[in-house]
Design an enzyme around this catalytic site. Structure first.
Site, PDB file in Angstrom:
ATOM      1  N   VAL A 106      -2.835   9.857  -6.813  1.00 51.89           N
ATOM      2  CA  VAL A 106      -2.129  10.555  -5.728  1.00 51.89           C
ATOM      3  C   VAL A 106      -0.655  10.630  -6.130  1.00 51.89           C
ATOM      4  O   VAL A 106      -0.080   9.642  -6.600  1.00 51.89           O
ATOM      5  CB  VAL A 106      -2.314   9.802  -4.395  1.00 51.89           C
ATOM      6  N   PHE A 137       0.807  -1.226   0.000  1.00 49.12           N
ATOM      7  CA  PHE A 137       0.000   0.000   0.000  1.00 49.12           C
ATOM      8  C   PHE A 137       0.835   1.268   0.000  1.00 49.12           C
ATOM      9  O   PHE A 137       1.895   1.347   0.594  1.00 49.12           O
ATOM     10  CB  PHE A 137      -0.896   0.036   1.248  1.00 49.12           C
ATOM     11  N   ARG A 153       5.221  -0.022  -7.404  1.00 53.83           N
ATOM     12  CA  ARG A 153       6.494  -0.335  -8.068  1.00 53.83           C
ATOM     13  C   ARG A 153       7.564   0.725  -7.832  1.00 53.83           C
ATOM     14  O   ARG A 153       8.739   0.475  -8.112  1.00 53.83           O
ATOM     15  CB  ARG A 153       6.261  -0.517  -9.568  1.00 53.83           C
ATOM     16  N   HIS A 192      -3.668   3.865  -2.470  1.00 54.37           N
ATOM     17  CA  HIS A 192      -4.575   2.824  -1.956  1.00 54.37           C
ATOM     18  C   HIS A 192      -5.364   3.360  -0.763  1.00 54.37           C
ATOM     19  O   HIS A 192      -6.570   3.130  -0.646  1.00 54.37           O
ATOM     20  CB  HIS A 192      -3.786   1.605  -1.458  1.00 54.37           C
TER      21      HIS A 192
END
Ligand code: PAF
EC number: 6.3.2.1
Length: 282
Positions: free
Chosen positions: A176, A33, A187, A37
């Site tokens: 975001v 996260f 990633r 998220h």
């Protein structure tokens, strides 16, 4: 917060919540996260009685040679963050539970999935729409939350829900970004310090497109040339694609006359990043 691993258990739990008249918001994720998220979970927390988050690194949406094995995973960290934002249920199935022996049914949205990431990642969206359909069937959410960073994924899921008459509202929330404009992505942690320093060039190139369009430039070719030149200033960046397309059909456009989506995928070493910016003409 309760963590559920078994498909039967999540199905039973969500079914009984529905029967109690509760609305269910689902945030489907592959874990690791970040603030993107969490923003989806916070919106679900505001809008729904029960917030369910699934964490499943879906092997079906990774092609051969892609980063399934190296995809960032941090289950303990994720559970702590989910608890802090008030998630009720976290579903963490195994690959064997989602794709048991003998599994042979796939869900394929055509057209929308052929260009952009679909062209360089054949089979990716089939993996996404198959697992999303399974999650929708197991959890039967009233709303499901997706981030705009995965723009093609979100329009594909909207199409899936419309075409298969699923009674689920797809909520799309803004990308975001880090302070320097880089879109948050699980990633990003795989970038080396040099790649991380170079990566904000992606958002810079999207902003350049926006400026050019707002300044009245209409030729997609000229704008894409400028976009490529901006990205190529960074020697570590290798362009997979840059595109200007219709935000609904995702068909490339040559001449800008209405709303347009600028989108890109660029590799830094082994890490492939995507980003996009929808532009409306006033
Ligand atoms: O966006 C993601 O993290 C994944 O593609 C999703 C929607 C959870 C399906 O595996």
């Amino acid at each position: 917060m309760q963590t559920v691993h078994e498909v039967d258990a999540i199905q039973r739990r969500c079914e009984s919540l529905r029967r109690e008249g509760k609305t269910i918001g689902l945030v489907p994720t592959m874990g690791a996260f970040h603030e993107g998220h969490l923003s989806l979970m916070r919106s679900a927390r505001i809008e729904d009685d029960v917030v369910v988050v699934s964490i499943f690194v879906n092997p079906l949406q990774f092609g051969r040679g892609e980063d399934f094995d190296n995809y960032p995973r941090d289950l303990q960290g994720d559970l702590a963050q989910a608890e802090r934002v008030g998630v009720d249920l976290v579903f963490t199935p195994s690959a064997e539970a989602i794709y048991p022996k003998g599994f042979q049914t796939y869900v394929d949205v055509t057209g929308l999935t052929e260009g952009l990431c679909g062209a360089s990642r054949p089979g990716h969206f089939r993996g996404v729409t198959t697992v999303v359909t399974k999650l929708f069937n197991l959890i039967r959410p009233h709303r499901a939350y997706f981030g705009q960073k995965d723009y093609q994924q979100s329009v594909t899921v909207r199409r899936l829900v419309a075409d298969l008459n699923m009674d689920i509202e797809i909520v799309l929330l803004p990308t975001v970004r880090e302070a320097d404009g880089l879109a948050m992505s699980s990633r990003n942690v795989r970038l080396t310090p040099e790649e991380r320093r170079a990566a904000p060039v992606l958002y810079a190139s999207l902003r350049l497109v926006e400026e050019r369009v707002r300044a009245g430039e209409r030729s997609a070719k000229d704008i894409l040339d400028a976009m490529r030149a901006t990205i190529e200033i960074e020697p570590l960046a290798r362009i997979d694609y840059v595109v200007l397309c219709d935000p609904e059909t995702l068909q490339p456009i040559d001449w800008i006359e209405g709303p347009v989506l600028s989108a890109l995928a660029v590799r830094f070493g082994d890490t492939r990043l995507i980003d996009n910016l929808p532009i409306t003409l006033s």
